[in-house]
Design a protein around this motif. Structure first.
Motif, mmCIF file in Angstrom:
data_model
loop_
_atom_site.group_PDB
_atom_site.id
_atom_site.type_symbol
_atom_site.label_atom_id
_atom_site.label_comp_id
_atom_site.label_asym_id
_atom_site.label_seq_id
_atom_site.Cartn_x
_atom_site.Cartn_y
_atom_site.Cartn_z
ATOM 1 N N VAL B 113 0.925 -1.333 0.224
ATOM 2 C CA VAL B 113 0.141 -0.035 0.036
ATOM 3 C C VAL B 113 0.909 1.370 -0.032
ATOM 4 O O VAL B 113 0.331 2.376 0.290
ATOM 5 N N GLN B 114 1.961 1.104 -0.370
ATOM 6 C CA GLN B 114 2.989 2.299 -0.385
ATOM 7 C C GLN B 114 4.145 2.019 -1.357
ATOM 8 O O GLN B 114 4.109 1.051 -2.039
ATOM 9 N N ALA B 115 4.884 3.108 -1.512
ATOM 10 C CA ALA B 115 6.148 3.004 -2.483
ATOM 11 C C ALA B 115 7.240 3.590 -1.739
ATOM 12 O O ALA B 115 7.078 3.901 -0.594
ATOM 13 N N ARG B 143 3.359 7.630 -11.649
ATOM 14 C CA ARG B 143 5.000 7.647 -11.948
ATOM 15 C C ARG B 143 5.686 8.033 -10.824
ATOM 16 O O ARG B 143 5.243 8.718 -9.778
ATOM 17 N N PRO B 145 7.997 10.674 -8.875
ATOM 18 C CA PRO B 145 8.125 12.103 -9.312
ATOM 19 C C PRO B 145 9.186 12.534 -9.442
ATOM 20 O O PRO B 145 9.590 13.744 -9.496
ATOM 21 N N PHE B 146 10.167 11.730 -9.667
ATOM 22 C CA PHE B 146 11.478 12.181 -10.225
ATOM 23 C C PHE B 146 12.132 11.855 -11.207
ATOM 24 O O PHE B 146 11.498 10.815 -11.894
ATOM 25 N N ARG B 147 13.035 12.357 -11.940
ATOM 26 C CA ARG B 147 13.482 12.052 -13.043
ATOM 27 C C ARG B 147 14.984 11.541 -12.899
ATOM 28 O O ARG B 147 15.793 11.970 -12.381
ATOM 29 N N ARG B 245 21.314 10.835 -14.479
ATOM 30 C CA ARG B 245 21.088 11.053 -13.287
ATOM 31 C C ARG B 245 21.046 9.581 -12.510
ATOM 32 O O ARG B 245 20.228 8.590 -13.179
ATOM 33 N N VAL B 271 15.828 12.829 -1.829
ATOM 34 C CA VAL B 271 14.405 13.018 -2.348
ATOM 35 C C VAL B 271 13.412 11.770 -1.371
ATOM 36 O O VAL B 271 12.144 12.049 -1.907
ATOM 37 N N ASN B 276 9.535 7.338 1.994
ATOM 38 C CA ASN B 276 8.745 8.572 1.704
ATOM 39 C C ASN B 276 9.333 9.689 1.346
ATOM 40 O O ASN B 276 10.424 10.244 1.529
ATOM 41 N N GLN B 279 10.738 16.912 -0.078
ATOM 42 C CA GLN B 279 10.971 17.974 -0.936
ATOM 43 C C GLN B 279 12.491 17.827 -0.973
ATOM 44 O O GLN B 279 13.236 17.701 0.014
ATOM 45 N N PRO B 280 12.861 17.902 -2.505
ATOM 46 C CA PRO B 280 14.149 17.532 -2.382
ATOM 47 C C PRO B 280 15.351 18.418 -1.845
ATOM 48 O O PRO B 280 15.022 19.712 -2.108
ATOM 49 N N ILE B 297 19.456 11.500 -5.507
ATOM 50 C CA ILE B 297 19.973 11.620 -6.844
ATOM 51 C C ILE B 297 21.085 12.110 -7.014
ATOM 52 O O ILE B 297 21.193 13.362 -6.487
ATOM 53 N N MET B 475 6.987 15.739 0.907
ATOM 54 C CA MET B 475 6.869 16.318 -0.411
ATOM 55 C C MET B 475 5.297 16.673 -0.312
ATOM 56 O O MET B 475 4.964 17.680 -1.037
ATOM 57 N N THR B 476 4.473 15.980 -0.068
ATOM 58 C CA THR B 476 2.992 16.414 -0.016
ATOM 59 C C THR B 476 2.663 16.455 1.572
ATOM 60 O O THR B 476 2.950 15.649 2.294
ATOM 61 N N TYR C 57 8.243 17.209 -10.961
ATOM 62 C CA TYR C 57 8.327 17.076 -12.350
ATOM 63 C C TYR C 57 7.308 17.789 -13.198
ATOM 64 O O TYR C 57 6.428 18.307 -12.814
ATOM 65 N N ALA C 172 16.558 16.852 -8.178
ATOM 66 C CA ALA C 172 15.679 15.709 -8.259
ATOM 67 C C ALA C 172 14.991 15.678 -9.783
ATOM 68 O O ALA C 172 14.297 14.568 -9.737
#
Lengths: 242, 609, 181
Positions: B113-115, B143, B145-147, B245, B271, B276, B279-280, B297, B475-476, C57, C172
């Motif tokens: 239930v999480q990432a 997705r 949220p980072f690249r 990256r 990140v 969790n 904010q970077p 990153i 982040m949120t 992003y 990031a």
């Protein structure tokens, strides 16, 4: 994170499962209350005085948890080739009474050539401020005599492995017990200086010097028996624990 | 007609198929085998034949089935560190379940239930020290949220030729067994030369009066430090193309070792913390407590090797890996930095007062360290120094002068400019609405991570930015951010000499469980009365670390509590059942710094059942 | 004078108004020599590109434009945090990141928005704060929920990125490529 997927389904099962787990051993893997054994051979040494060798030992076995347990203390002396002059056995219950000290209660039995003695013991053993290892005891013999002992050791680290250890022991009697050669007052004192090298945390050979002297009536009793009242000996020994 | 039915059915079938794909089965086998790493050999415990075990890659929303087979001749277990799951799947013997008997297989089943980045390890005996641990990387449902172009797990750990039981037994036998950096006569003479005889003697007497050692940074030494199971010589290598990256998932799977992590030549953008997203924040170095995770990153632009250095906090060694454009590249290891010394600031009043010598001359203690006032602050529960006292006019605003104003020492996190007094600049203080005033709620707590003047406070090797807890902002924003319903004070305590550790002076075996009610929000106030850092880990629920960032306070599964400091976390009590809660230093946990937490349904709903 | 523009920018952000002001402040000096291009006007724009800003992003992550083309960007912040849309080279972004960090350190920016009151203050007299104002015509700050427009005339050839230089965001990966044909 949404946990709602569990909540309803789980609430129903919750009490039942709780009942099930309650019957499990509580955190079977926790060792926080285990009884552990530690044997410390504080001294096993040969003292040489005027060409005569004297074997001296001092050891303690602890079987205990963090808060309480038993201690067996063994001290003794035996001239080379001769019979054991004195062997002291103490079996004590010990209990942690402060962060650094155990109170100890039990019996002491002195196995000696002449009359042996049995004592009731009460003492304190632990680490005093400024890093002094202390072992102090009060004894009441089966003859009704009261005596006390006080031992202190200090480890001075010359390097991480080379340690100079001054040690002192004082024995005081509150009445005469001529049969075992103890007189009232300060009966004997002992000062030692040992230089050990910790080959391993648990094993260290050492060299040193030991001075002991009898005082007052105790000294008189010794003189009457033709014994020395004072001696300075060089010593060689090992200490270990496991 | 038929065709249209098929057309309709195809997406439906595809949907079913994708549901099926989100139900993975994984097999782990715990076994025993002789293993030599960095010249230290022993019979190690492995998962699927390796140390660490395989990295488990889950997807958020997946229903996982994990078969764990115990091929040891003792009980074993696997705990999913940081995962939110039904408590019966949490893997703590004696709390979640009875454990896994020799030769048996236990099948875990739970939804993901999480990432984020997590890990798993045995919760039995000292098996984690012997090698029973591995990484978990969970891909988010949406997705990332980072690249980034590629990613690596960087699992840090400590490896010893001794078994955990031997280490524990040694510590029980002699608490300073592993400390070969003690103060000696030679050191005394050096200090006399530097500080004078009186000051040096007083310092030694101050520590001696408490029977504490300023050199007591780590309980255990003699470890080899590993990156993904490899020694510095074996040099784990992550490849990159210049300009890419690279996401690094740092996990501290050590039994006892904190690391300070840096990659000389690269800025790291943090990140994620404990799985969790945050904010970077761009840093030069960060400290990773035992069992924490941080994702960073980096973007190496040059075609050369970069060392990933994790230096143990006691400065006894490095875990080292390399990021390189090709295999086989390696840089020389830098010198270890000087081993830190604890100061009187790391000594809490409580632990001093707890000793049996009330006559101790406290005034004498100020002489020993530069920061006697530090003891007043954290230990006595004062609010931190008022930042308003800062004089901006005098500060000079060149960006790179952290020394000129030591924010951390002033008791607020760097990222709280609103606390500064701008009136000195000749204008009225601003109260702009754009600012997040909810952050002010947390300002009553000590915001610095270490006691002022602490010997443990870190600084970056290159003089740059060192990550602080206050820098970690979710982040949120947390949807259910609110004042806690109640507060529980937990004093972190222990007997250093006898080597047992406790909470509120009571070991696990003597303590009642902590009872929480489902749905409440409980504030835990950790007060560290010991001289060691403790990474406190709550199973099954988050600890929302309160460093004054309000609804952006980050969710963590492990929080590091530094000596002589107070740290508060808010726990959203959202998981019924019985959970473990403990210091994640293995030998602290094993000797009693542990509690069972029971989350019960509210009284009303219990009555309904 | 420079600072006045920044106030205007801040006010524009506050009202979520289309951000023509920054461009106007610099006039329509089409020198044509800037390596990254120059501000354009919506009227000049041949097309509109919508860019959505999320935490952390962009969507889309790359934008293809024609040499010399003027594009009207409609930039919406659908995240919870303050973000930037800045057209420049990697080197320019790096330099701008240091300035943004300074603005954060001084409270002119917070993670979630522009501190409008602070932006009114005259920081330029303070050491190290010279030129600290978010006024570049190639950049807009977009507060959460806001939509802002930017018109830009691209040069003939350049290595350009659009990026968010809020502290940490670029690192990031909050950056996208601009490909020029």
């Amino acid at each position: 994170m949404s946990r709602s997927i569990y909540t309803n389904a789980q609430q129903g099962l919750f009490l039942a499962i709780l009942g099930f787990t309650a019957s499990m051993p509580v955190a079977a893997d926790m060792q926080d209350d285990a009884w552990r054994t530690k044997f410390v051979l504080d001294r096993l040494e040969n003292r040489r005085d005027d060409g005569e060798d004297l074997r001296v030992w001092e050891a303690q076995l602890n079987v205990r948890s963090d808060y309480q347990g038993m201690a067996l203390k063994i001290d003794g002396e035996r001239p080379e080739g001769g019979p054991t002059e004195s062997a002291e056995y103490q079996l004590l219950y010990q209990r942690l009474v402060s962060e650094f000290f155990d109170a100890q209660f039990g019996v002491r039995y002195d196995d000696r050539p002449e009359p042996s003695r049995t004592y009731a013991v009460a003492g304190l053993q632990g680490l005093a401020p400024y890093w002094f290892e202390i072992d102090t005891n009060l004894y009441l013999s089966d003859e009704g005599d009261v005596s006390a002992s006080f031992e202190a050791e200090y480890d001075l680290l010359l390097t991480q492995r080379l340690v100079l250890q001054p040690a002192a022991e004082l024995n005081v009697a509150f009445s005469d017990d001529e049969e075992i050669g103890v007189g009232s007052g300060l009966s004997s004192a002992e000062l030692g200086l040992r230089l050990r090298y910790e080959l391993h945390r648990k094993f260290a050979p050492y060299v040193g010097v030991n001075w002991e002297k009898k005082f007052g009536d105790t000294a008189d009793f010794a003189r009457d028996d033709g014994e020395d009242t004072e001696s300075t000996t060089f010593l060689l020994g090992v200490s270990a624990w496991f | 007609m038929l065709m249209s039915c098929i057309k309709k059915a195809v997406p439906l079938l595809a949907g079913l198929w994708s549901l099926g794909a989100l139900a993975g089965t994984y097999n782990l086998v715990i076994g025993e085998q002789p293993l030599e790493i960095d010249g230290q050999a022993k019979t190690a415990m492995t998962i699927n034949g390796g140390i660490p075990g395989p990295t488990l890659r889950f997807k958020e929303g997946e229903d996982v089935t994990i078969n764990v087979t115990n091929n040891l001749d003792v009980d074993s277990s696997i705990h999913w560190h940081g995962l939110l799951l039904p408590y019966t799947q949490d893997g703590v013997p004696g709390i979640s379940y009875p454990g896994i008997r020799p030769g048996e297989t236990f099948t875990y089943r739970f939804p993901i239930v999480q990432a984020g980045t997590y890990w798993y390890h045995s919760h039995s005996g000292f098996q984690e020290q012997e090698g029973v641990y591995g990484a978990i990387a969970i891909e988010p449902a949406k997705r990332e949220p980072f690249r980034y172009d590629r990613e690596y797990v960087v699992m840090l750990s400590d490896w010893s030729a001794e078994t955990g039981e031997q280490i524990f037994s040694n510590l029980k036998g002699q608490s300073d067994y592993y400390n070969y950096s003690q103060q000696t006569l030679g050191g005394f003479l050096d200090d006399v030369k530097r500080n004078g005889f009186t000051a040096t003697l007083r310092d030694r007497l101050d520590w001696g009066s408490m029977r504490m050692m300023p050199t007591d940074i780590a309980d255990v030494s003699g470890y080899s430090f590993l990156v993904n199971g490899k020694s510095t010589d074996d040099n784990w290598t992550g490849l990159f193309e210049p300009g890419e990256r690279v996401r690094l998932r740092f996990i501290n799977g050590s039994a006892m070792t904190y690391f300070d992590v840096r990659i000389p030549g690269l800025k790291m953008t943090v990140v994620q913390a404990d799985g969790n997203n945050v904010q970077p924040v761009s840093v030069d170095e960060f400290r990773i407590a035992v069992a924490e995770t941080y994702d960073v990153i980096v973007q190496p632009k040059h075609e050369r090797a970069f060392s990933v250095l994790a230096e143990s906090v006691d400065r006894s060694g490095f875990a080292r890996g390399t990021l390189a454009p090709r295999d086989g590249m390696k840089l020389a290891l830098p010198d270890l930095r000087e081993r830190p010394l604890l100061t009187m600031a790391d000594m809490s009043m409580a632990s001093m007062g707890g000793m049996d010598h009330g006559s101790m001359d406290h005034s004498a203690m100020g002489h020993a360290s530069a920061q006697p006032q530090a003891m007043d602050h954290a230990a006595m529960g004062h609010a931190p120094a008022q930042p308003q006292a800062m004089d901006h006019a005098a500060m000079g605003h060149a960006p790179a002068q952290p020394q000129a104003m030591d924010h951390s020492a002033m008791g607020h996190a760097p990222a709280q400019p609103q606390a500064m007094d701008h009136s000195a600049m000749g204008h009225a203080p601003a109260q702009p609405q754009a600012m997040d005033h909810s952050t002010m709620a947390g300002m009553t707590e000590t915001d610095a991570d270490y006691a002022s003047g602490s010997g443990l406070a870190p600084s970056a090797a290159n003089g740059g930015k060192f990550l602080a807890y206050g820098d970690l902002k979710a982040m949120t924003p947390y949807a259910d951010y609110r004042a806690p319903d109640r507060e529980i004070e937990l004093r972190l305590t222990g007997n250093m000499e006898r080597y047992f550790w406790s909470i509120n002076g009571t070991k696990f075996s003597d303590a009642e469980p902590i009872r929480l009610t489902y749905g409440e929000r409980v504030r835990l106030r950790f007060v560290n009365d010991t001289m060691m850092m403790h990474p406190m880990h709550l199973h099954g629920m988050w600890q929302q670390l309160d460093k004054g960032n309000g609804r952006f306070n980050p969710l963590k599964h492990v929080v590091n509590v530094a000596p002589n400091t107070t740290l508060t976390v808010d726990v959203p009590v959202d998981a019924l059942g019985e959970w473990a809660f403990h210091c994640h230093l293995m030998y602290h946990m094993a000797s009693g710094m542990f509690r069972k937490v029971i989350v019960e349904p509210p009284a009303t709903s219990a009555a309904q059942m | 004078m420079r600072f006045t523009t920044s106030i205007a920018l801040a006010l524009a952000l506050a009202t979520s108004a289309p951000l023509a002001i920054a461009a106007e402040g610099h006039g329509h000096a089409h020198h044509g020599s800037s390596p990254i291009g120059q501000p354009g006007t919506a009227a000049e724009a041949t097309r509109t590109v919508e860019v959505t800003l999320y935490d952390m992003y962009y969507e889309p992550e790359s934008i293809a434009v024609k040499s010399g083309e003027t594009v009207r960007f409609v930039i919406k912040n659908s995240g919870e945090l303050l973000h930037e849309f800045n057209i420049g080279t990697a080197a320019m972004h790096e330099k701008h990141q240091a300035q943004m960090q300074l603005m954060m350190d001084h409270g002119m920016l917070t993670p979630t928005g522009v501190n409008h009151e602070m932006a009114h203050m005259d920081h330029s007299a303070m050491p190290g704060m010279e030129g600290l104002a978010h006024q570049d015509p190639n950049s807009v700050l977009v507060e959460p929920g806001a939509t802002v427009e930017l018109a830009w005339t691209f040069p003939g050839d350049a290595q350009l990125e659009f990026a968010c230089n809020m502290p940490g965001h670029y690192g990031a990966g909050m950056v996208g490529e601009i490909t020029l044909d």
